[in-house]
Scaffold this active site. Structure first.
Site: not given
Length: 225
Positions: A36, A177
């Site tokens: 991320d 996600d």
């Protein structure tokens, strides 16, 4: 249905025990490491710098699954060690130069994905569809782990799958996600998800080893097939 793969979110790892946890993930046959990248502007959080990625590369050859939650992704991507077989996702909402970003990803030999937030229409994919290798469907609003799933985003997975198949892109993957818990993973798989970003609700769950968390998630995914 494509083979299911798991991409543990490395923002959820225990950084004091990162080396051992990476080895544990590899022992559990992890397909990707989800990276991320956040800039504090596109989302209200900061994660993960390239120094962390470089440290991970010293321990493991597992491909990275980059998720750029940043403004001007086409610039920031060049700061990172993107390699062949990696996945790189860029948010359709974050840049006016999406084609340029996708082109750069392919020049690196990586797979180019477009990410869409829960509030973004799937029809925004139309213009970029011929050039991408997959779609990352956010099932929470991006920025922080541990959020509740946005229920309407689950049905979006099936809509994206139909759009891809109708365009002849049957090999294009759908990544999910956001709160990929065991019950949600089963639902996500039944809607057509292929890659599962695993965090605190599954693989990095308290009181479970990584091996147990990975196996439990694979079993839940299999129930959705």
């Amino acid at each position: 249905m494509l083979k299911a793969k798991i991409s543990p979110s490395m923002m959820c790892i225990d950084f004091l025990d990162m080396k051992q946890q990476i080895k544990d993930l590899d022992a559990a046959n992890t397909e990707y490491f989800h990276i991320d990248v956040m800039d504090g502007h596109f989302v209200p959080n900061l994660m993960l710098c390239n120094d962390v990625v470089k440290a991970m590369r010293k321990v493991s050859d597992t491909p990275c699954d980059y998720h750029f939650m940043v403004d001007d992704a086409e610039k920031m991507m060049k700061w990172y060690d993107i390699r062949p077989n990696d996945i790189v996702s860029v948010h359709i909402e974050s840049t006016t130069h999406l084609n340029k970003a996708v082109q750069y990803i392919h020049e690196c030999g990586a797979k180019a994905f477009v990410a869409i937030n829960p509030g973004t229409s799937v029809y925004m994919l139309d213009a970029i569809l011929p050039d991408i290798d997959g779609v990352l469907v956010m099932t929470v609003n991006p920025g922080f782990a541990g959020q509740k799933v946005v229920e309407s985003a689950l049905s979006k997975i099936a809509k994206v799958r139909k759009i891809l198949d109708d365009a002849g892109k049957t090999d294009a993957m759908i990544e999910v996600d956001g709160n990929v818990s065991l019950p949600n993973a089963e639902k996500m798989r039944s809607f057509g998800a292929d890659i599962f970003v695993a965090g605190t609700s599954s693989v990095f769950k308290k009181d479970l080893s990584i091996a147990e968390g990975m196996q439990n998630l694979r079993d839940a995914i299999a129930k959705g097939e």
